[in-house]
Motif scaffolding. Sequence first.
Motif, PDB file in Angstrom:
ATOM      1  N   CYS A 139       8.112   0.076   6.725  1.00 55.78           N
ATOM      2  CA  CYS A 139       8.269  -1.024   5.963  1.00 55.78           C
ATOM      3  C   CYS A 139       7.203  -1.015   4.759  1.00 55.78           C
ATOM      4  O   CYS A 139       5.945  -1.001   5.133  1.00 55.78           O
ATOM      5  CB  CYS A 139       8.388  -2.435   6.617  1.00 55.78           C
ATOM      6  N   ASP A 140       7.467  -1.467   3.610  1.00 53.66           N
ATOM      7  CA  ASP A 140       6.319  -1.659   2.589  1.00 53.66           C
ATOM      8  C   ASP A 140       6.743  -3.231   2.103  1.00 53.66           C
ATOM      9  O   ASP A 140       7.244  -3.075   0.916  1.00 53.66           O
ATOM     10  CB  ASP A 140       6.643  -0.443   1.419  1.00 53.66           C
ATOM     11  N   PRO A 141       6.198  -3.759   2.926  1.00 52.59           N
ATOM     12  CA  PRO A 141       6.656  -5.310   2.503  1.00 52.59           C
ATOM     13  C   PRO A 141       6.258  -5.960   1.008  1.00 52.59           C
ATOM     14  O   PRO A 141       6.936  -6.833   0.503  1.00 52.59           O
ATOM     15  CB  PRO A 141       6.149  -6.290   3.859  1.00 52.59           C
ATOM     16  N   ASP A 142       5.140  -5.534   0.635  1.00 49.94           N
ATOM     17  CA  ASP A 142       4.800  -5.994  -0.752  1.00 49.94           C
ATOM     18  C   ASP A 142       4.900  -5.163  -2.039  1.00 49.94           C
ATOM     19  O   ASP A 142       4.430  -5.585  -2.955  1.00 49.94           O
ATOM     20  CB  ASP A 142       3.309  -6.363  -0.489  1.00 49.94           C
ATOM     21  N   GLY A 143       5.537  -3.939  -1.640  1.00 53.34           N
ATOM     22  CA  GLY A 143       5.638  -3.014  -2.638  1.00 53.34           C
ATOM     23  C   GLY A 143       4.447  -2.166  -2.938  1.00 53.34           C
ATOM     24  O   GLY A 143       4.087  -2.028  -4.208  1.00 53.34           O
ATOM     25  N   THR A 144       3.490  -2.174  -2.154  1.00 57.39           N
ATOM     26  CA  THR A 144       2.258  -1.361  -2.082  1.00 57.39           C
ATOM     27  C   THR A 144       2.464   0.048  -2.489  1.00 57.39           C
ATOM     28  O   THR A 144       1.697   0.654  -3.446  1.00 57.39           O
ATOM     29  CB  THR A 144       1.438  -1.565  -0.913  1.00 57.39           C
TER      30      THR A 144
END
Lengths: 399, 178
Positions: A139-144
């Motif tokens: 998962c890339d929860p913050d759009g990093t």
Amino acid sequence: MQVQDKNRPDAAWIEHLRARFPCEREIDRILVRKLSLRDGPGFSPVPLETLVAGVEALLVAEQVPDFTVTNPRWLSGGASKLQMAFDLEWQRPGLGFEKTAMVLRMEPAESIVETSRLREFQLIKAFEGVVPVPPVFWCDPDGTYLPYPALIYGFAPGVTKPSTAASGVSGLGMVIPESVRRHLAPQFVDMLARIHCHDFSQNALSAFDVPQINTTQCAEWGVNWWERVWLEDCEENVPMMHLAAAWMRRNLPVLDVASVVHSDYRSGNFLYTEHDNRITALLDWELGRIGDRHQDIAWTTSRAFSSMSEDGKTVLVCGLMPEREFYEGYEKASGLSINPKTVHWYKVFNAYSIATLTLGTGYRIARNGKTHQDILVAWLIGIGGMIVDEMRTLLEEAR
Amino acid sequence: MQMRPEVQIAAMIKALTDVVIPAVPPSNKLASEQAQLVVGMLHLMAAQLPVQFRFDRDELGRLLETASELSSLAVAEEAPRAALAELDRQRTEAMAVLEACRGEPAQLQASVASLRTSMCSLVDSFAASEDVVARERVETALFAMSKAQLLRDRALMKPQRWEPDPAAVPDITSLLAG
């Protein structure tokens, strides 16, 4: 009174909404994020190469050794998120080298359903081995690493509807032949019961707050969530939406058992294999929360997802079975009771949330060019009147 | 009515520009050219729509000025005299139409929006009220109004085929006839 420009929300208005409509912390975070970015650019097409680079960066950060991403391609389906299918050649822990079919699910700049990728990730993880779910990996929860928040899950086999079935966009109004639905219907009910009976206390669900039982907190968080989204997004005021919100607040149901609620449990949101009519994966957990089972029961029986049987008289829940059969099957499978009054309240609540998404959010994001398929979300605005009218009928029945 | 042409047109342009046109093979010149023309036509519609009513009203005014000027023309021959009489009859009707069209469609839309907002505020104002009788009177009136309005909203969208029982929803033309 100064009129707020909803296309350029200011910090004071955002804080006002937060204070007026307290909800779960992660919901609050993503709604604040949405409004903070609204004044920014709309959605522009993202090349597959950019997404592949993002996936590779995420996998490096997750310390996945020696992998190759191949065969990237777009997937259609769904109104809310972009999906890219790809193959991952890697050393899968415990299994050794394999080529795994994967799907990247990424948000557009603003979605018709603004939700948390972290919650979706945690919820699917929690249900591995409980009900069929697609395997979820990263998962890339913050759009990093990717242009927008995203998650990666495994490809599950199956179809959302029979090759011969007709339905509208997004799986709504699906007609499933009797020969298929008699196999799917019992599984559909049984899996819903298993979700609601699952003991989530041992699962890693840090992105969720648990409402107190024997209080109205669960229902109140729900109303706060959707009334807030309505006010954030709607252009035209709708008197019935205000009447509904006021009625819901005067009649908040008490939570008896805290269950995981899928929140979008319907046909179109599960896969099954046609050769044996077995459900292989329950999809779209993004709206899930810890709450009241009656929310799911009311959602699944919504008129928007129903269709008429071949006799032209019997309305089928999700195109699968008559409503009475659905209720009886659920109570038997779960051992949990169904309170008709609470179901009624959640039918109003659910109609309110769908009306919010279609009439409010659908308009706002299409107007601002925020998605990869504005044409679809604009099309969905058209169902809003029917949903609000259904809500009006429900409210009049309750008077 | 939330689904209005400005949003519909913008969404169509975006779908064509971002998704459809890039997928048209460059070798298919006819398809490429026509797709570009569709986008151009949609942009033109988006520009024309806000002024279309004013444009027609403006022309009607000019036609009326000219018709007034011509009405004083004295002619002896029968055919022109009959044509002038017909023009004069049409002028009288057109003057009434022009008078009735002084408002702008945008004003109508703004008035609808203002009244909707005021009614919503009225509902909200009763949230903490103990005057149950007054609240119920407000609710009864708004339920009745919404029932009639939502039927029209649904009828307008009937071609989208959302309705499980389309026959139960009248066509919009019959509902707007009165």
